[in-house]
Design a protein around this motif. Structure first.
Motif, PDB file in Angstrom:
ATOM      1  N   VAL A 136      -8.924  -5.970  -8.076  1.00 24.92           N
ATOM      2  CA  VAL A 136      -8.424  -5.827  -9.444  1.00 24.92           C
ATOM      3  C   VAL A 136      -7.704  -4.491  -9.612  1.00 24.92           C
ATOM      4  O   VAL A 136      -6.625  -4.417 -10.217  1.00 24.92           O
ATOM      5  N   SER A 137      -8.285  -3.420  -9.053  1.00 26.02           N
ATOM      6  CA  SER A 137      -7.646  -2.098  -9.147  1.00 26.02           C
ATOM      7  C   SER A 137      -6.298  -2.089  -8.428  1.00 26.02           C
ATOM      8  O   SER A 137      -5.295  -1.588  -8.963  1.00 26.02           O
ATOM      9  N   MET A 138      -6.243  -2.647  -7.208  1.00 24.53           N
ATOM     10  CA  MET A 138      -4.990  -2.655  -6.448  1.00 24.53           C
ATOM     11  C   MET A 138      -3.913  -3.481  -7.153  1.00 24.53           C
ATOM     12  O   MET A 138      -2.736  -3.103  -7.182  1.00 24.53           O
ATOM     13  N   LEU A 139      -4.313  -4.600  -7.744  1.00 25.32           N
ATOM     14  CA  LEU A 139      -3.351  -5.420  -8.481  1.00 25.32           C
ATOM     15  C   LEU A 139      -2.802  -4.650  -9.678  1.00 25.32           C
ATOM     16  O   LEU A 139      -1.599  -4.682  -9.961  1.00 25.32           O
ATOM     17  N   LYS A 140      -3.686  -3.952 -10.373  1.00 26.71           N
ATOM     18  CA  LYS A 140      -3.250  -3.161 -11.522  1.00 26.71           C
ATOM     19  C   LYS A 140      -2.237  -2.095 -11.091  1.00 26.71           C
ATOM     20  O   LYS A 140      -1.196  -1.918 -11.730  1.00 26.71           O
ATOM     21  N   TYR A 141      -2.527  -1.399  -9.982  1.00 25.25           N
ATOM     22  CA  TYR A 141      -1.610  -0.363  -9.507  1.00 25.25           C
ATOM     23  C   TYR A 141      -0.269  -0.979  -9.117  1.00 25.25           C
ATOM     24  O   TYR A 141       0.796  -0.429  -9.437  1.00 25.25           O
ATOM     25  N   PHE A 155      -6.937   4.586  -5.708  1.00 22.76           N
ATOM     26  CA  PHE A 155      -5.577   4.918  -6.112  1.00 22.76           C
ATOM     27  C   PHE A 155      -4.878   5.845  -5.118  1.00 22.76           C
ATOM     28  O   PHE A 155      -3.689   5.712  -4.854  1.00 22.76           O
ATOM     29  N   TRP A 156      -5.626   6.796  -4.541  1.00 24.41           N
ATOM     30  CA  TRP A 156      -5.023   7.753  -3.632  1.00 24.41           C
ATOM     31  C   TRP A 156      -4.521   7.078  -2.361  1.00 24.41           C
ATOM     32  O   TRP A 156      -3.468   7.456  -1.831  1.00 24.41           O
ATOM     33  N   HIS A 157      -5.245   6.078  -1.886  1.00 19.95           N
ATOM     34  CA  HIS A 157      -4.786   5.332  -0.711  1.00 19.95           C
ATOM     35  C   HIS A 157      -3.511   4.557  -1.043  1.00 19.95           C
ATOM     36  O   HIS A 157      -2.582   4.491  -0.230  1.00 19.95           O
TER      37      HIS A 157
END
Length: 294
Positions: free
Chosen positions: A72-77, A270-272
């Protein structure tokens, strides 16, 4: 108001402040990065869920739930940054060889999360994302298959981004299927020409095939691939430090940038993602030149 409620309200407010601050920082970072090349299509191999559960001494299957939060976080980014297409390797054909309990746990999780994805307030609808499910879906149980079909239909009018979820997928299976479909299509065309009295044209095509000329073209095969709904990936991110594709998008990634952070999938952050974009931009000019040579 009790002390417990005061603390709960404090943490709720604090989390809202933290989210606003981090969201502002992401927007600033993305505004800077957008001065460079933005990948149109990013693919993910979500490797390390089981190892994460073992590392943290969690119950079997818990790693996949933590992995969903990372997804979910990666999709948001991706969608905040302006990536149009995202493809994820959710479940391979080889994964069916795992224990029945683990396979069932993953399928149950998939059912649960797919239903969450199509809710009105979900990330998918927030960013206008259309869902596609790619793979040999006939291998799935009927409840899972129907849930995926329902999700694809429910998001069919979303047009700002595309999320392709590869389930019961293997690249070799995709290629073999595409070649078979191409041969069947060409055979049907030949039979139709023969039935319409176009035997001379049919003879010419057979001579071409015997002389080694392309009877079935690259375009014939590619139009039968599962992935016709997306362009080829610009960048593929695989966690756990593995620099191999594991039978994922073999046909489509010949000139794709591969980024392999050493973290397990539930640990990606996020940093990756930021570092992946920076490395992509640094290598993109060379990759563009390579694509033009193909």
């Amino acid at each position: 108001m009790g002390v417990g409620n005061v603390w709960i309200n404090f943490w709720v407010v604090l989390n809202q402040i933290i989210e606003r601050v981090t969201s502002f920082f992401r927007r600033c970072a993305f505004n800077v990065l957008s001065m460079g090349s933005i990948p149109i299509h990013v693919a993910f191999i979500m490797d390390g869920n089981r190892r994460f559960a073992k590392k943290k001494k969690l119950a079997e299957g818990a790693g996949h739930r933590f992995g969903y939060l990372s997804l979910v976080s990666m999709l948001k980014y991706c969608f905040e940054f302006g990536v149009k297409y995202v493809t994820i390797y959710a479940f391979s054909i080889d994964n069916f060889q795992r224990s029945p309990e683990e396979v069932q746990s993953v399928m149950d999780l998939m059912l649960e999360k797919v239903e969450l994805l199509i809710r009105e307030e979900s990330l998918v609808n927030q960013y206008g994302v259309r869902l596609h499910f790619l793979g040999n879906l006939g291998m799935l149980s009927e409840p899972v298959r129907k849930a995926l079909e329902k999700a694809a239909i429910a998001t069919s009018n979303n047009n700002r981004a595309v999320l392709s979820i590869c389930v019961a997928y293997a690249s070799t299976d995709e290629i073999v299927r595409a070649v078979e479909k191409s041969c069947e299509e060409k055979w049907d065309e030949m039979n139709l020409k023969s039935a319409n009295g176009e035997g001379n044209d049919l003879g010419k095509e057979l001579v071409m095939a015997e002389n080694g000329e392309n009877f079935i073209t690259l375009a014939d095969v590619e139009k039968h691939m599962y992935t016709t709904v997306t362009p080829e990936p610009d960048m593929l991110i695989r966690t756990s430090g593995e620099a191999r594709l594991s039978n994922f998008l073999l046909w489509q990634t010949s000139s794709c940038y591969l980024y392999s952070p050493s973290v397990l999938w539930p640990e990606i952050n996020f940093w990756h993602f930021l570092w992946a974009i920076l490395n992509f931009q640094r290598n993109n000019l060379r990759l563009v030149k390579k694509r033009k040579q193909l």
